[in-house]
Structures are given as structure tokens and as C-alpha cells.
Enzyme design. Structure first.
Site, PDB file in Angstrom:
ATOM      1  CG  ASN A 104      -0.371  -0.027   2.610  1.00  0.00           C
ATOM      2  OD1 ASN A 104      -0.055  -1.325   2.915  1.00  0.00           O
ATOM      3  ND2 ASN A 104      -0.439   0.782   3.358  1.00  0.00           N
ATOM      4  CG  ASP A 105      -0.084   4.366   2.592  1.00  0.00           C
ATOM      5  OD1 ASP A 105      -0.941   3.774   2.051  1.00  0.00           O
ATOM      6  OD2 ASP A 105      -0.238   4.739   3.782  1.00  0.00           O
ATOM      7  CD  GLU A 113      -3.679   7.081   7.550  1.00  0.00           C
ATOM      8  OE1 GLU A 113      -3.397   6.637   8.482  1.00  0.00           O
ATOM      9  OE2 GLU A 113      -4.249   6.710   6.397  1.00  0.00           O
TER      10      GLU A 113
END
Length: 541
Positions: free
Chosen positions: A69-70, A253
Site C-alpha cells: 500500500n502507501d 494521514e
């Protein structure tokens, strides 16, 4: 970065703004923890899509196998782009958060490297950043061999340096160009008092007037960005908080503070990028931004939406469902920020039907800041290095006029992956667009349309393939786009199971994933209730 569970207790804002405790440790270090599971050997480009792996992208970064993911730790160093990212080396779902690592010369063809920093029982390696410590201010390298310094979030488990569940910022470094990493012995280098379970996502930028580094972090569940400064990347002093504006419907975030030139002028402004989950414009995850001034201590947003304003009043980096946690490549050439974002949405990312991999990055983008009608706005385009690669193929074109019907574009445009430039002159039509990855009877496919009276660009994936894996897999996403000279111009990057639509030279972008049948490769244009002139250009990828 976010864990799959978003039902986190809301922190009192006073606690979120608590005093900072900095670990004043010597610049000594410990060897990296030994790997507890095998990590993959480097692979060039990786596997290709096939009937047995029908949704693997061709020109987007993904792992050979397992969950990602990120993006984090994005840096350009010695002619190579390094992308680190949240990665599970042991499975195809979120967990065991480690830093995966891939490298590229052109932002399109990626080579997966061994895992850079791997999770352990006492610490998972959450999101962060990397900078080249050119002057060896940290003392972690030498004048002759300056280190790469990573700042990342330690998510503590059993027997960690802080209580289980706590999050704080730590440092690691590399003196071999990012191949191997050693953790700083004094970790964590930045903590809050009292300790917080949602203090994360450090991103660092250099502030030249003060000759110091500025770090942005978040207390995610309080919707607070916290700013700190340092001259050595290891000892951090609190500067200020940024909060109280923009969308507030979920966790804040992956913040980033960028200074950018205003296109066509000598003016410069500061831009705050910020992800939110849930509460995005398309539902679930999303990315908003703010434009304003930074005086070395505080960032002050200008013309920002109020917290209780409709989502449409906030400024969004992308209007699709699948663009999140994007941040810039430190040291990237070209003079404009180059962003890499995760092409996923926490509403359903853990359930998408891909295997043995799950998760991909969007195409790298470059940002331009312009004066809009009411406020400063960002424009997005494919990053120059990637654009050069994508535009190498032979261009095929077709000009046609369609009246109240549809027309198949033929075999030149039948593809699973292609770069399309589409110009629509709606004339008398109410609505017009293009259908991609459609079935032989054109009943199923990805529908991209523009409605003239409302000025609405819509990407509709409701009949574009498999979607029963999640009730939250939203059917379509839309944005208002202004025509130019009566025409709408779209750059469409279609890559197996994703589409990125850049409208009117990046005035707006819609990024969506979808999961079509392998043999659905048709392409058609359509015009409803009137006549539309189309100019279509395509390059195979």
C-alpha cells in the site's frame, strides 16, 4: 499509513498538541535485525498479465507477490528512482508492515529489490520518507559518503521501546545507496508526551531561509498536522500545529509541505498535501490539499474550505476512488514535484480479487500550481520521465463524427493497455464519451463520458467487470470540468485493471481500478441525443 480498522478512539485535541519528547541519542547505531522470512530476489519488470493473472498492470509499480500500500521513502539518488512502500512479505493482505523496495530509471519499468526493513514482533515499519544527507549533518555517514537517512513511524508491538500500540518516529540510514539499512540506536527520535497511538507519517523538506529540515507528521484521529524542525535529522523541536480546515470526516494521514512556483509568474507558494480516510470526495480514501504561506514556523492556508463545508468546496488532488497517500520524490529532477500514490481505497482494498499480488501504485505525476478563478489550484500530469516512455510507441489516430449512436474504433484501439488522447466536440449532443475494455457486444465495459449542460466528467465502472467482492466498490465517480473552446480533452492511461483520466491538461484527474474479463478488449465512442466530433489518438504500451 492506515491499518484496515478505522474505528479508532478519537483523541482529545489537547493531548494531540501535547509537548514533544525528543530522544537525544548519540548518532550510533545497531546492525539491522536479521530477516525472519525470505525476501524476494530482484526481478526485472516482473510478471506480465495473462489469462491466469488477468489484472496485473504493465506500466505501474506492483510487487511480484503479496500486499503493498502507501509509498514511502521516495528518493532520486545517483540517477535511480527508489520507491519504498508499505509491504507484507508474508501474505496478500495488510499486516507485518515492512518497507518493500523497487527501483527504476524511468518511473515506468521497475525492478523489485529485497525487502529494505522488515517487521518484527516488537516493531512494524510504518510510513515515512528518505532524504540524502548531503552534508552528513546526522553524522551517520561521512563527508566522502553521505548517508541516505530514513525517518519512519515505529508501530510498537510486544517488548518494543514504547508500550504496545504506541507510535513514534524513528531513523535508519544507508551508506550503500539504499540497498541495506541500519536503525539508529537512539530510536525513537521523536515521541509525544503522553505517548500516542496515532502519531505517524513523517515527511521532511528543507527550509532554506532557516537552514533546517521541517518534518510534517499527523495525529491522525485528531485531524492535526504537527510540524517540527531539525538541523541534523535526529533531534527535533516542535514548531506548530495545522488543523481546523478542510475535510474532517476521517483520519488525516501522510502530510507533506511543498514550496512551489506559481505558473507564469515569479511568485512562490506553499502547498500542504494531506490524505483522509474515510471522508474522501469519492467515498473512502481521498487526497485533499491546501495552498498558503509558511513562515518557518506555521503553515497558514488561504481560501481553505471550512470543516463543515460540503466536500466539493475542499480542493482534491484526484476525484476517483483509487488515489491515496501520494507524496513526492525527494531530489527528483525537473523542478516540479513528482508524486507517487497508492492506487487503492481502504473501503475495499483488502478484498480486490487479484492474486498472488494485491496493490499497485498510480503512474507518477508532476504538479503545477496555477492561479484559478477563485484561488490557487494544482494541475496534475504524467511525470516527464514516465511520459517520455509512454509516448514512445507508434501513434494511431482516428477522426470521426457520431450522431446519436456509437461506433466501434476497430482493432487499432482494441487493447488491454494503452495511452489515449481523446478530444470531444459535443456539437448538438447532450452527452458523449468512450467505452473501453468492452465485451464483443459492447454491453459491458468501462464508460468515460462528458455531459455538456452540467459539465460533468464521469468514469463509470459499474459494468466494467468483477465487482461483487465488496459492497463499498462504488460504481462511478465524477467531477465538473470546464470545456476550452467548446472542446473537452482527455488523456486516458488504461492499464489492464486501472484507468487514470487527466482532463483539460490536468485540471482534474479521476483514478479508478476495475477488474474486466480477460477477453474484453473492445473500444467504442458514443454520442447521445445529437452529434459529436471525436479525435482519438492511441499508443500501445
Amino acid at each position: 499509513m492506515t491499518s484496515p480498522s478505522h474505528h479508532l478512539s478519537r483523541r482529545n485535541l489537547l493531548a494531540a498538541s501535547a509537548a514533544v519528547v525528543v530522544s537525544f541519542a548519540a548518532a550510533s547505531c545497531t546492525p539491522p535485525r536479521g530477516s525472519e522470512s525470505p525476501t524476494p530476489a530482484p526481478v526485472s519488470r516482473g510478471p506480465r498479465s495473462s489469462a491466469s493473472d488477468p489484472w496485473r498492470p504493465a506500466v505501474h509499480l506492483t510487487a511480484e507477490k503479496n500486499w503493498l500500500n502507501d509509498p514511502n521513502g521516495l528518493v532520486y539518488h545517483d540517477g535511480t528512482y527508489h520507491a519504498f512502500y508499505q509491504y507484507n512479505p508474508r501474505g496478500n493482505s495488510w499486516g507485518n508492515m515492512s518497507w518493500g523496495h523497487s527501483t527504476s530509471k524511468d518511473l515506468v519499468q521497475w525492478e523489485q529489490q529485497p525487502v529494505a526493513m522488515e517487521a518484527s514482533v516488537d516493531e512494524e515499519i510504518f510510513s515515512g520518507c528518505i532524504v540524502v544527507d548531503t552534508n552528513n549533518a546526522s553524522g551517520l555517514g561521512s563527508a566522502q559518503n553521505p548517508p541516505l537517512v530514513a525517518l519512519y513511524t515505529s508501530a510498537y508491538g510486544k517488548n518494543g521501546a514504547l508500550p504496545q500500540g504506541a507510535q513514534a518516529q524513528s531513523a535508519a540510514y544507508s551508506t550503500d545507496g539504499g540497498t541495506t539499512w541500519q536503525k539508529h540506536r537512539g530510536n525513537p527520535v521523536l515521541n509525544l508526551e503522553p505517548t500516542n497511538n496515532n502519531f505517524r507519517d513523517p515527511k521532511v523538506t528543507w527550509y532554506e531561509p532557516g537552514r533546517y529540515w521541517v518534518m510534517t507528521t499527523v495525529v491522525a484521529d485528531a485531524q492535526v498536522v504537527k510540524l517540527f524542525k531539525s538541523t541534523d535529522l535526529l533531534h527535533w523541536d516542535f514548531l506548530s500545529d495545522f488543523s481546523g480546515v478542510g475535510a474532517q470526516g476521517g483520519l488525516w494521514e501522510v502530510p507533506e509541505l511543498l514550496q512551489m512556483s506559481v505558473e507564469g509568474s515569479t511568485a512562490r507558494k506553499w502547498v500542504m498535501l494531506l490524505s483522509i480516510n474515510p471522508g474522501g470526495i469519492a467515498g473512502g480514501s481521498g487526497m485533499q490539499y491546501f495552498v498558503g504561506e509558511f513562515d518557518g514556523t506555521r503553515f497558514m492556508a488561504e481560501d481553505a474550505a471550512a470543516p463543515d463545508a460540503p466536500l466539493q468546496e475542499s480542493q482534491w488532488l484526484d476525484y476517483g476512488a483509487d488515489y491515496y497517500a501520494a507524496n513526492s520524490v525527494s531530489g527528483a529532477p525537473g523542478g516540479k514535484p513528482v508524486l507517487l500514490g497508492w492506487m487503492g481505497n481502504w473501503d475495499y482494498a483488502q478484498h480486490v480479487p487479484t492474486t498472488p499480488w494485491r496493490g499497485a501504485m498510480a503512474i507518477p505525476r508532476e504538479l503545477t500550481l496555477v492561479r484559478g478563478e477563485k484561488r490557487f489550484e494544482l494541475r496534475s500530469g504524467v511525470a516527464a520521465a514516465a511520459r517520455e516512455v509512454l509516448e514512445r510507441g507508434e501513434e494511431k489516430g482516428k477522426d470521426l463524427t457520431v450522431s446519436s449512436g456509437s461506433e466501434d474504433l476497430g482493432t487499432d484501439f482494441a487493447a488491454r493497455t494503452q495511452l489515449i488522447d481523446l478530444e470531444l466536440d459535443l456539437g448538438t449532443a447532450r452527452e458523449a464519451g468512450i467505452l473501453l475494455r468492452h465485451s464483443p457486444d459492447a454491453q459491458d465495459g468501462l464508460r468515460i463520458s462528458y455531459e455538456k449542460d452540467s459539465g460533468t466528467l464521469k468514469v463509470d465502472r459499474s459494468n466494467a467487470g468483477t465487482s461483487n467482492f465488496s459492497e463499498k466498490f462504488s460504481p462511478y465517480h465524477q467531477v465538473t470540468v470546464r470545456p476550452a473552446d467548446g472542446k473537452v480533452r482527455l488523456r486516458i492511461l488504461l492499464d489492464t485493471s486501472s484507468v487514470e483520466v487527466f482532463a483539460q491538461d490536468g485540471q482534474a484527474v479521476v483514478t479508478d481500478t476495475f477488474f474486466p474479463d480477460w477477453d474484453h478488449i473492445g473500444a467504442s465512442v458514443f454520442s447521445m441525443e445529437g452529434e459529436t466530433a471525436f479525435a482519438v489518438r492511441s499508443r500501445s504500451l
